[in-house]
Design an enzyme around this catalytic site. Structure first.
Site, PDB file in Angstrom:
ATOM      1  N   ARG A  56       0.834  -1.207   0.000  1.00 12.35           N
ATOM      2  CA  ARG A  56       0.000   0.000   0.000  1.00 12.35           C
ATOM      3  C   ARG A  56       0.871   1.261   0.000  1.00 12.35           C
ATOM      4  NH1 ARG A  56      -1.691   2.356   4.433  1.00 12.35           N
ATOM      5  NH2 ARG A  56      -1.977   0.416   5.590  1.00 12.35           N
ATOM      6  N   TYR A 109     -14.518  16.049 -16.913  1.00 15.73           N
ATOM      7  CA  TYR A 109     -15.049  14.690 -16.912  1.00 15.73           C
ATOM      8  C   TYR A 109     -16.173  14.591 -15.859  1.00 15.73           C
ATOM      9  CZ  TYR A 109     -15.073   9.673 -15.961  1.00 15.73           C
ATOM     10  OH  TYR A 109     -15.454   8.389 -15.753  1.00 15.73           O
ATOM     11  N   ASP A 181      -5.507  18.078 -15.797  1.00 19.41           N
ATOM     12  CA  ASP A 181      -5.839  16.721 -16.215  1.00 19.41           C
ATOM     13  C   ASP A 181      -5.456  16.617 -17.695  1.00 19.41           C
ATOM     14  OD1 ASP A 181      -7.090  14.430 -17.215  1.00 19.41           O
ATOM     15  OD2 ASP A 181      -8.808  14.591 -15.875  1.00 19.41           O
ATOM     16  N   LYS A 206      -6.898   5.396 -20.071  1.00 20.51           N
ATOM     17  CA  LYS A 206      -7.093   5.879 -21.437  1.00 20.51           C
ATOM     18  C   LYS A 206      -5.817   5.697 -22.252  1.00 20.51           C
ATOM     19  CE  LYS A 206     -10.979   6.983 -19.432  1.00 20.51           C
ATOM     20  NZ  LYS A 206     -11.300   8.300 -18.908  1.00 20.51           N
TER      21      LYS A 206
END
Ligand SMILES: *Cc1c(COP(=O)(O)O)cnc(C)c1O
Length: 395
Positions: A56, A109, A181, A206
């Protein structure tokens, strides 16, 4: 040796020997890492020694992926997340506190809209929506409490462009950070940090991964202090990417330059074709001279990407019919994959955007978003041809 070109960096940022003489970075599918001794464990926890503790906090496969993306974005370090939203939310929540203000671009988005409109205000963070194409709107809404200007450029789904250098110059004069972004361009066509931004985020689901087989995100920072805050946030919220996903993302990334070249060429051809179709109202592709911000796009990006939108003269009904009639293109959400994907933003990816923001974004119900893949361009166009023909026949 002089600095490597982009396509070489993609392949040669990692050391040649990836451990145990492996040519390719192995998948370290392990939760924990073994300590040599109690002292070794304590030194790792105290940060006195470098090494791995628990996946983690960090994992060698994930770090290899982060290192390559950070090199491509020309930042100091990267942090990978289990999704693009993990990176998007960290870019704000690792830095903002109650009482702070945040300016956000009006076209984002869908889930990013949810985050800034619903959740940041719940935490006492003020959010003001601005038109990122108008620097005057940013000046007007900027306050002493403004800490972050959050932009998505080109924005999903209309390809609205933000003038990153001008906005960053203003923000830095007034002590705010600019987050971009960069999902739509990928680092191959746009490097926000070089244009003045402080942090860049991606949905690496993407273009970066590019094969539609991983949901992932990555954040690249321009300073070590920023990265320390992001890693602390990721540690306590637990959003790190898994080793298998990092392996697949690293593998996908290796072909980013050739995919982007092919996709951009094909996308422009398809956009030009659609612009001539009588059924199509307008095409929003930054590479077309008819695109309102064509000049700005050409100035700040080195290519136009492969995802764009177009609107249908026949309204929502025509948009829906077109999606019903396409045969070869895949009707599904997401973008940036090797095959062409087509969808209806108003009822799918952006369905959660409140109506007044949809109007502000220019996101209309007759709009279709397409992400061009690496197929033969003639076959994508042939699919549109047959779909437009089928639409003429009464149903
Ligand atoms: C898809 C997308 C996101 C969210 O990414 P996930 O990987 O789906 O969490 C964020 N920003 C943009 C521009 C996107 O297209």
């Amino acid at each position: 040796m002089s600095e490597l070109g982009f396509a070489s960096k993609v392949l040669h940022t990692e050391p040649h020997d990836k451990g145990m003489h492996s040519h390719v970075t192995p998948i370290f599918q392990t939760a924990s890492f073994v300590f040599d001794s109690p002292d070794h464990g304590a030194a790792l926890f105290a940060g006195k020694e470098q090494g791995h503790i628990y996946s983690r906090l960090g994992n060698p496969t994930v770090e290899a992926y982060e290192t390559v993306v950070a090199a491509l974005e020309e930042g100091v370090a990267g942090a990978a997340f289990g999704s693009g939203m993990g990176a998007v939310s960290a870019s704000m929540l690792a830095f903002l506190k109650a009482g702070d203000s945040c300016l956000v671009g009006d076209t984002l988005y869908g889930c990013s809209v949810d985050l800034v409109q619903d959740h940041l205000p719940r935490l006492g963070i003020e959010v003001i929506t601005i038109d990122p194409a108008a620097i005057s709107d940013i000046e007007k809404n900027f306050k002493p409490t403004t800490k972050i200007i959050y932009l998505e450029t080109p924005a999903n789904p209309t390809n609205k462009i933000s003038d990153i250098p001008a906005i960053a110059e203003f923000a830095h004069k007034h002590g705010a950070m600019v987050v971009v972004d960069n999902t739509f361009s990928s680092p191959y066509f746009q490097k926000p940090l070089k244009l003045g931004a402080d942090i860049v985020v991606h949905s690496s689901t993407k273009y970066i991964n590019g094969h539609s087989d991983v949901v992932g995100g990555v954040l690249v920072a321009s300073t070590k202090d920023q990265m320390a805050k992001v890693l602390e946030w990721r540690k306590v919220t637990g959003g790190i990417m898994g080793p298998m996903d990092a392996f697949l993302s690293l593998r996908g990334l290796k072909t980013l330059p050739i995919r982007m070249e092919k996709i951009q060429k094909s996308a422009l051809e398809v956009a030009q074709y659609l612009e001539k179709r009588p059924e199509v109202e307008k095409v929003l592709h930054p590479g077309l001279p008819s695109f309102p911000q064509h000049e700005l796009a050409s100035k700040i990006m080195t290519g136009y990407g492969g995802t764009f939108s177009f609107t249908m003269k026949g309204g929502f009904e025509a948009a829906k019919r077109l999606l019903e009639e396409v045969k070869f293109m895949t009707v599904c959400v997401s973008l940036g994959a090797i095959d062409t994907m087509i969808q209806h933003p108003a009822s799918m990816t952006h369905a959660c955007v409140p109506e007044h923001l949809m109007i502000k974004q220019g996101l209309t119900r007759n709009m279709i978003r397409i992400s061009i893949g690496i197929e033969d361009t003639k076959d994508i166009i042939a699919d549109f041809d047959q779909a437009f023909e089928a639409m003429k026949k009464a149903k």
